[in-house]
Design a protein around this motif. Structure first.
Motif, short mmCIF file in Angstrom:
data_model
loop_
_atom_site.label_atom_id
_atom_site.label_comp_id
_atom_site.label_asym_id
_atom_site.label_seq_id
_atom_site.Cartn_x
_atom_site.Cartn_y
_atom_site.Cartn_z
N LYS A 55 0.86 -1.19 0.00
CA LYS A 55 0.00 0.00 0.00
C LYS A 55 0.89 1.24 0.00
O LYS A 55 2.08 1.18 0.36
CB LYS A 55 -0.93 -0.01 1.20
N LYS A 56 0.32 2.36 -0.38
CA LYS A 56 1.04 3.63 -0.44
C LYS A 56 1.78 3.90 0.87
O LYS A 56 1.21 3.71 1.95
CB LYS A 56 0.05 4.77 -0.73
N GLY A 57 3.02 4.31 0.79
CA GLY A 57 3.80 4.64 1.98
C GLY A 57 4.67 3.50 2.50
O GLY A 57 5.58 3.74 3.31
N ASP A 58 4.42 2.28 2.03
CA ASP A 58 5.23 1.14 2.47
C ASP A 58 6.69 1.31 2.05
O ASP A 58 6.99 1.72 0.93
CB ASP A 58 4.72 -0.16 1.83
N LYS A 59 7.58 0.92 2.97
CA LYS A 59 9.00 0.85 2.64
C LYS A 59 9.24 -0.51 1.98
O LYS A 59 8.94 -1.56 2.58
CB LYS A 59 9.86 0.95 3.90
N VAL A 60 9.72 -0.49 0.75
CA VAL A 60 9.94 -1.74 0.00
C VAL A 60 11.27 -1.65 -0.75
O VAL A 60 11.94 -0.62 -0.75
CB VAL A 60 8.80 -2.00 -1.01
N THR A 61 11.62 -2.75 -1.40
CA THR A 61 12.80 -2.77 -2.26
C THR A 61 12.38 -3.25 -3.65
O THR A 61 11.70 -4.27 -3.77
CB THR A 61 13.87 -3.72 -1.68
N ALA A 62 12.76 -2.50 -4.67
CA ALA A 62 12.56 -2.94 -6.05
C ALA A 62 13.75 -3.79 -6.46
O ALA A 62 14.89 -3.39 -6.22
CB ALA A 62 12.43 -1.72 -6.97
N ILE A 63 13.48 -4.94 -7.06
CA ILE A 63 14.56 -5.88 -7.38
C ILE A 63 14.48 -6.26 -8.86
O ILE A 63 13.41 -6.60 -9.36
CB ILE A 63 14.44 -7.14 -6.50
N ILE A 64 15.63 -6.19 -9.53
CA ILE A 64 15.68 -6.44 -10.97
C ILE A 64 16.91 -7.29 -11.30
O ILE A 64 18.03 -6.93 -10.97
CB ILE A 64 15.79 -5.11 -11.75
N LYS A 65 16.69 -8.41 -11.99
CA LYS A 65 17.81 -9.26 -12.45
C LYS A 65 18.58 -8.50 -13.53
O LYS A 65 17.99 -7.90 -14.43
CB LYS A 65 17.22 -10.57 -12.98
N SER A 66 19.90 -8.56 -13.48
CA SER A 66 20.72 -7.75 -14.40
C SER A 66 20.50 -8.10 -15.87
O SER A 66 20.66 -7.25 -16.75
CB SER A 66 22.20 -7.92 -14.06
N THR A 67 20.15 -9.35 -16.17
CA THR A 67 19.89 -9.74 -17.56
C THR A 67 18.69 -8.99 -18.15
O THR A 67 18.48 -9.04 -19.37
CB THR A 67 19.63 -11.25 -17.68
N GLU A 68 17.90 -8.33 -17.31
CA GLU A 68 16.71 -7.61 -17.79
C GLU A 68 16.97 -6.13 -18.07
O GLU A 68 16.06 -5.41 -18.47
CB GLU A 68 15.58 -7.73 -16.75
N VAL A 69 18.19 -5.68 -17.85
CA VAL A 69 18.50 -4.25 -18.01
C VAL A 69 19.16 -3.98 -19.37
O VAL A 69 20.20 -4.57 -19.69
CB VAL A 69 19.42 -3.76 -16.88
#
Lengths: 68, 68, 68, 68, 68, 68
Positions: free
Chosen positions: A49-63
Motif C-alpha cells: 500500500k502507499k507509503g510502504d517501505k519496500v525494495t525494487a529488485i531487478i535481475k541484471s539480464t533484464e536491463v
C-alpha cells in the motif's frame, strides 16, 4: 542474500489492482520512480500500500542500455 | 518513445567484456548503481566505455518487490 | 541507440486494454505478427492504436530456440 | 502447443559459443534476423549450427513497443 | 518477503563460471533440477558452490505453459 | 526440442482469467507449485483448465538464486 544485483530501497507511491495483475510505483530517489508489474495475488500477499517501505529488485539480464 | 517505463539516465562506471556477454555498471544517482548484462556485440556496437552518458532501461514486468 | 538487438518495424493490428495490462499485436512482415504485453499506462502514454507505425523491441536474452 | 505466442520459423545464420553462453542468429524473413542468447549447453544439446531450420520463440511479456 | 511466487529450496549440484556469466544447477526435488544463469560476480558474491543450500526464484511472468 | 532447460511436467490446479492476462497454477511435485502469468488469449488457445497435464517452461536466464 539474493543473486539479483539491482536492489533499490524506496517507498510505494501508488498501487493499482487489476483482476490478475497489479502495478506498483516505488520512489527510490528524489526524482527516480520504478514501476513494477506483479500479480495481484503477490500485491495482496505482501499487503502493498502507499507509503510502504519496500525494495525494487531487478535481475541484471533484464536491463538494457541506450546511448545517443 | 519507448513503452518501457523505467528509464534512468546515468554514467557508465565499468564495462567488462566476455566472449558472448558484457557487463555494464551505470551510476544513476549518488548511491545507486544499475548492473546490465547485454551481448558483447551490443556493447561493441554502442562503443560503451567508462564515462559514457547512457540510459538504463527496464520493462516493468521485470521488476519485483520485496517487503520486510 | 538501444542495446536490444531485436527491433522490428511494423504496423499495429489491434490493441486490447485491460485494467492494468494491454495487449498489442504488430505486423512486421507479410505473415509475421508479434504480440506484446505492456502496461495499460504505457499503451495510453504512447496513444497506441490500430494502424500506428511502431517498432517491436526484444532483448536477445529473452529469445529461445526450438529445433525438431 | 506452447503458450508463447511469438514463434518465428527461420534458418540459423551464425552460432557463437562462449564458456557459459551462446549467441544464435536466425533469419526469419528476407530482411529480418532475430538474435538469441541461450546457454552454451542448450546450443550443444540442440546441436545448433549454421543452416539449421529452427524456431525463435519469445514470450509476449518480453516484447516492448516504440513509437516516434 | 519477495513478490516472486516461485521459490524452490534446493541444493547446488554444479557451478560453472565464465568470464561474465555463471551457470548454477540446483536440485529442488528427487528428479527436478533447475538451471540458473546469473552473473559471475553474483555467483562469487554469494560464494556459490556444490552442496550449498539455496533457493531458486522465478518471477511468474517468466513461466510459460505447454500442453500436448 | 526447446532450448529452455527448465521444463517441469505437472497438473493444473487453478486458472484465473483477467481481461488481458491469466494466472495458471501448476503442481509439479508433491509440495511444489509453479505460478505462471500468460495472456488470456494463450490460456484460451490452449484451453487450459484444472486437471490438465501440462509442462511449465522457464528460460534459465530468468532464474535467480538466494542463499542465506
Amino acid at each position: 542474500m539474493l543473486s539479483a544485483r539491482n536492489q533499490f530501497a524506496g517507498t510505494i507511491q501508488a498501487v493499482k489492482l487489476g483482476q490478475v495483475m497489479a502495478e506498483v510505483i516505488i520512489k527510490i530517489a528524489p526524482k527516480i520512480e520504478v514501476v513494477s508489474l506483479i500479480s495481484r495475488t503477490s500485491a495482496e500477499n505482501l499487503k502493498l500500500k502507499k507509503g510502504d517501505k519496500v525494495t525494487a529488485i531487478i535481475k541484471s539480464t533484464e536491463v538494457m542500455v541506450a546511448k545517443d
